[in-house]
Enzyme design. Structure first.
Site, short mmCIF file in Angstrom:
data_model
loop_
_atom_site.label_atom_id
_atom_site.label_comp_id
_atom_site.label_asym_id
_atom_site.label_seq_id
_atom_site.Cartn_x
_atom_site.Cartn_y
_atom_site.Cartn_z
N CYS A 1 0.83 -1.21 0.00
CA CYS A 1 0.00 0.00 0.00
C CYS A 1 0.87 1.27 0.00
O CYS A 1 1.51 1.55 -1.01
CB CYS A 1 -0.99 -0.06 1.17
SG CYS A 1 -2.44 0.95 0.87
N HIS B 1 -3.19 -5.33 1.65
CA HIS B 1 -2.52 -5.68 2.90
C HIS B 1 -2.65 -7.18 3.19
O HIS B 1 -3.59 -7.58 3.87
CB HIS B 1 -3.18 -4.92 4.06
CG HIS B 1 -2.91 -3.45 4.08
ND1 HIS B 1 -1.86 -2.91 4.77
CD2 HIS B 1 -3.56 -2.42 3.50
CE1 HIS B 1 -1.87 -1.59 4.62
NE2 HIS B 1 -2.89 -1.28 3.84
N GLU C 1 -1.08 -8.93 5.29
CA GLU C 1 -0.90 -9.24 6.72
C GLU C 1 -2.21 -9.19 7.49
O GLU C 1 -2.35 -9.82 8.53
CB GLU C 1 0.14 -8.28 7.34
CG GLU C 1 -0.33 -6.87 7.64
CD GLU C 1 -0.40 -5.96 6.42
OE1 GLU C 1 -0.13 -6.43 5.30
OE2 GLU C 1 -0.76 -4.77 6.59
N1 GLN Z 1 -3.54 6.34 1.03
C1 GLN Z 1 -2.30 6.07 1.69
C2 GLN Z 1 -1.14 6.84 1.05
O1 GLN Z 1 -1.34 7.60 0.17
C3 GLN Z 1 -2.00 4.58 1.71
C4 GLN Z 1 -2.98 3.82 2.56
C5 GLN Z 1 -2.45 2.51 3.11
O2 GLN Z 1 -1.23 2.30 3.19
N2 GLN Z 1 -3.34 1.64 3.50
O3 GLN Z 1 -0.02 6.69 1.42
#
Ligand code: GLN
Length: 177
Positions: free
Chosen positions: A61, A156, A158
């Site tokens: 992410c 994610h 995890e």
């Molecule tokens: N929207 C977040 C970002 O721009 C990422 C969100 C997440 O890691 N779950 O960094």
């Protein structure tokens, strides 16, 4: 996840801590904050060097955003560490309330689909020649990529106890060591 899989895992917030590890997971969170703090605390340049030297890194992410060569819809002045030859669009599915879960076929990990959780997640807008897509949504949007020792997922693993990405990352760490 890493400890469960037998790795000796430590938090990395300083350059000295980075020096002690053979691989790195950049977790989810907020890429704009990670960017600012990594530059403020002098970690960004050492991280870029380790990435260039071939250290295995897995970004989930926000971590995927940090690993991407290009960030789209970033805040003004947002930088990434880079390494993955991809352009990643932040918050591509909407806000927190648009978070969702879905199953994704990822043949490279085996027959069992990945149950993926997306939380204010990015998508991979374009995949350059040096990177390859590992997983795509049913509409064709890319959400998992790999390039040598670098791997990134929009979601994610995890959270659902999906161990195959971290296993794959640890295989790369063993192979690199
Ligand atoms: N929207 C977040 C970002 O721009 C990422 C969100 C997440 O890691 N779950 O960094």
């Amino acid at each position: 996840m890493l400890t469960e899989l037998g790795a000796d895992a430590v938090p990395v917030r300083r350059e000295s801590e980075l020096d002690s590890v053979e691989g790195l997971v950049i977790p989810g969170g907020e890429s704009t904050v990670m960017d600012k703090l990594s530059r403020t605390f002098g970690l960004a340049e050492p991280l870029k060097q380790r990435i260039a030297d071939g250290m295995p890194v897995y970004g989930t992410c926000a971590g995927l955003i940090m690993l991407s060569d290009t960030v789209l819809d970033g805040i003004a002045g947002q930088q990434t560490l880079g390494g993955l030859d991809v352009a990643v669009r932040r918050n591509a599915f909407g806000t927190q309330v648009d978070s969702f879960e879905t199953d994704i076929d990822m043949p490279v990990l085996g027959d069992e689909p990945v149950h993926a959780v997306f939380i204010r997640a990015p998508i991979v807008d374009s995949v350059g020649d040096r990177a390859s897509a590992l997983g795509v949504l049913s509409d064709g949007r890319v959400v998992a990529v790999e390039q040598g020792n670098l791997m990134g997922t929009s979601f994610h693993p995890e959270i659902t106890g999906e161990i195959r990405f971290h296993e794959r990352f640890l295989d790369k760490v063993r192979a690199a060591g």
